[in-house]
Design a protein around this motif. Sequence first.
Motif, PDB file in Angstrom:
ATOM      1  N   GLU A  98     -13.696  -8.513 -23.630  1.00  0.00           N
ATOM      2  CA  GLU A  98     -15.086  -8.128 -23.892  1.00  0.00           C
ATOM      3  C   GLU A  98     -15.363  -8.075 -25.388  1.00  0.00           C
ATOM      4  OE1 GLU A  98     -18.180  -4.426 -22.940  1.00  0.00           O
ATOM      5  OE2 GLU A  98     -16.137  -4.412 -22.131  1.00  0.00           O
ATOM      6  N   LEU A  99     -14.410  -7.536 -26.172  1.00  0.00           N
ATOM      7  CA  LEU A  99     -14.590  -7.465 -27.622  1.00  0.00           C
ATOM      8  C   LEU A  99     -14.645  -8.866 -28.243  1.00  0.00           C
ATOM      9  CD1 LEU A  99     -12.214  -4.498 -28.597  1.00  0.00           C
ATOM     10  CD2 LEU A  99     -14.695  -4.464 -28.410  1.00  0.00           C
ATOM     11  N   SER A 103     -17.837 -10.331 -30.415  1.00  0.00           N
ATOM     12  CA  SER A 103     -17.657 -10.837 -31.775  1.00  0.00           C
ATOM     13  C   SER A 103     -18.103 -12.290 -31.880  1.00  0.00           C
ATOM     14  CB  SER A 103     -16.191 -10.695 -32.188  1.00  0.00           C
ATOM     15  OG  SER A 103     -15.987 -11.192 -33.495  1.00  0.00           O
ATOM     16  N   ALA A 104     -17.861 -13.096 -30.814  1.00  0.00           N
ATOM     17  CA  ALA A 104     -18.266 -14.509 -30.835  1.00  0.00           C
ATOM     18  C   ALA A 104     -19.779 -14.650 -30.804  1.00  0.00           C
ATOM     19  CB  ALA A 104     -17.641 -15.231 -29.647  1.00  0.00           C
ATOM     20  N   PRO A 132     -14.817 -13.738 -37.762  1.00  0.00           N
ATOM     21  CA  PRO A 132     -15.092 -14.998 -37.055  1.00  0.00           C
ATOM     22  C   PRO A 132     -15.832 -16.018 -37.942  1.00  0.00           C
ATOM     23  CG  PRO A 132     -16.685 -13.345 -36.425  1.00  0.00           C
ATOM     24  CD  PRO A 132     -15.739 -12.673 -37.375  1.00  0.00           C
ATOM     25  N   GLU A 133     -15.624 -17.272 -37.609  1.00  0.00           N
ATOM     26  CA  GLU A 133     -16.308 -18.380 -38.307  1.00  0.00           C
ATOM     27  C   GLU A 133     -16.662 -19.438 -37.257  1.00  0.00           C
ATOM     28  OE1 GLU A 133     -15.535 -21.618 -41.908  1.00  0.00           O
ATOM     29  OE2 GLU A 133     -13.980 -20.171 -41.362  1.00  0.00           O
ATOM     30  N   ARG A 134     -17.910 -19.836 -37.205  1.00  0.00           N
ATOM     31  CA  ARG A 134     -18.367 -20.770 -36.173  1.00  0.00           C
ATOM     32  C   ARG A 134     -18.209 -22.212 -36.647  1.00  0.00           C
ATOM     33  NH1 ARG A 134     -21.590 -20.285 -31.628  1.00  0.00           N
ATOM     34  NH2 ARG A 134     -22.626 -22.206 -30.956  1.00  0.00           N
ATOM     35  N   HIS A 135     -17.693 -23.016 -35.740  1.00  0.00           N
ATOM     36  CA  HIS A 135     -17.636 -24.480 -35.934  1.00  0.00           C
ATOM     37  C   HIS A 135     -18.470 -25.135 -34.829  1.00  0.00           C
ATOM     38  CE1 HIS A 135     -14.511 -24.464 -39.110  1.00  0.00           C
ATOM     39  NE2 HIS A 135     -14.189 -23.284 -38.533  1.00  0.00           N
ATOM     40  N   LEU A 140     -13.555 -19.681 -34.735  1.00  0.00           N
ATOM     41  CA  LEU A 140     -12.228 -19.425 -35.294  1.00  0.00           C
ATOM     42  C   LEU A 140     -12.227 -18.050 -35.982  1.00  0.00           C
ATOM     43  CD1 LEU A 140     -11.343 -22.895 -36.878  1.00  0.00           C
ATOM     44  CD2 LEU A 140     -10.522 -21.943 -34.723  1.00  0.00           C
ATOM     45  N   TRP A 141     -11.182 -17.263 -35.648  1.00  0.00           N
ATOM     46  CA  TRP A 141     -10.989 -15.955 -36.308  1.00  0.00           C
ATOM     47  C   TRP A 141      -9.755 -16.003 -37.202  1.00  0.00           C
ATOM     48  CZ3 TRP A 141     -12.950 -16.286 -31.404  1.00  0.00           C
ATOM     49  CH2 TRP A 141     -14.094 -15.522 -31.095  1.00  0.00           C
TER      50      TRP A 141
END
Length: 648
Positions: A98-99, A103-104, A132-135, A140-141
């Motif tokens: 869930e966490l 975060s996503a 986190p970083e979105r691609h 990606l964390w």
Amino acid sequence: MSAVPQSDSDFLTGGPALQQARQLAAEAEARLQKIADSIPGCIYAFCLELDTGQSYFTYLSKGCEDLLGYPESLLTGPDTNWWDLLLQNKEEREHIAELIQVSARQLSLFETSFRFRHPLHGERWVFARSIPERHVDRILWSGVFVNATDLKHQIEATRLRESLLQTLNQQLEQRVQLRTRELQTAKEAAEAAHQAKSEFLANMSHEIRTPIHAILGYVQLIQEQFDYPLLQDYMTAIAISGQNLLRLLNDLLDLSKLEVGKMQLQLAPVNLRAVAREIGSLFALKASEKQVGFYIDITPDLPDLLYLDETRIRQIFFNLMGNAVKFTAEGQIQVQIDARPSQSAPDCVDLSLSFQDTGIGIPESSQALIFNAFMQQEGQTAKQYGGTGLGLSIVQRLVQMMQGQITLTSQPQQGACFTLFLPAVQRVADNLSETPSTVTWPMQHTLIIAEPHIQELLAPLYAGEGISMLALTSLELLPEGLQPHWILLQLPLQGENPYMSLSALRQDFPETPLSVLSASPFDTALARQFQIKSWLTPPFDQHALNIAWVAEAAVQSPDALLPSEPVSEKLEFQNLVSRWEAVRQSHSFDMITAFVQELAETAQQTQQRKLLQFSELLGAAAGRFDVVLIEQLLSGFPDLLETLRDQI
């Protein structure tokens, strides 16, 4: 212009610059790897594929095996089963999933701690933190795992201690509450028992005093009827002990009444100046025997009459003057009475009464205690000074009943000074200060309504006096047609209400002079409502009853008491009047005794029976230190002289 490869081999290898760049990159990667390996815990990279929902570690530093218990190869890559290895607890797995989703969606910081099963060390705790970083097709964390087992244990230990302390506090509070309730219950029970004891003593005051009065009365009868020296000594010892016991009982009963609120002030016009001098004359005699000076200073501003409870004022004076004389072996005793107009109430004065001595004094450590019941200052021996420790306690409570205050200043061996402040004491209007006219009370027929033991004490008093007495034990026994000249009523009668008794008596005898015989203090309201002419209080021994009753009639009408006899020669009236005036002004018992002797000698020389009987009454009153009766007799002396003048 950029460098151009010189040959095909240079082109294939990228040339020296490219090789240098690759070398630098490899060195940087090696340094980063060393840094990652040296960091406590484990650096990780985590991936969530958006199209398939698959999640897995893409990188774990070397510390993962020490921290997590598994090598990197078992935990990284899409084909690994890291969930089952690390998160064996279903609740932990659902919580972590869930966490990750939160975060996503929000691209927010991922931060949590979770339990897992280490293959070698069992259950352990890990703290995880990553950004986190979105691609395009994934999230990606990059973050770190830190061993939180020790911290978690400390936290758990702290929580356990806090929980234990909270439990202990709750238990302690419960015990305190229980103990408080027990103490409150015990306190209430003790107060109830104390209240019951005090109410019992207050309600039984008449029953408690009556046997002692009977004992003292019968002792008096035995002393007068049997003249055996040894028996007289025994009876004297019994009488002294009985009087001491009666004084102790009176103090105890007064204290009990004060404690339960059954004592009420009976306000009536009182000449405070006369009261102070009367009681002072008694203690001045005792002080002179010890060669101690005794002085009373009364301000001229003191009103002639004030509304006070005379019985209680006398009680205060007797206690404080008595203590001053008792504890002063040398020096002097000074009584000061001041009065100032009250600022809080019109027609009132503020009274200040001080009792100062040069006696043994009271140390500061004992000053707060001596006002407690049964308390005496340290070092005071009952054998040397006597007393029960009740006097000052009673005085303080009486002063408080009068809305006043009592203070003490003292130093050891330098004496003590008790100061009373009574605020807003009402003055008596001038038109009420006049002395009421005298009433003639013939003594031919007397009706006595009293209990049997009181009747037995009264019967011998008037034997041979020509007085006709009818003794009854109840108002219900009154015969029809009775016309007494005097009624003596005991209050309360057994099983009868005092008010009802007086009401019934006044219905049958509205004008007959009435005297009350009672262990209770003078009741102003009853006296006014039912026209009670005198109120006789115990001890009811022969002398007290005889003197009080006969003297009352003598003061009111000497002719009604004493039969007239012929006078052999004229009296030196002027000398007697001068002596009488000096005695009244001095209030000295020595002068009263000398005056009694002079009256007796004059009566014998002139064979004047009236004068002789008056001297005997006055002498008996002086022997008892009965200052009230002495004042009554002296006030009636001019009437007696006027009667004698008329006969000459």
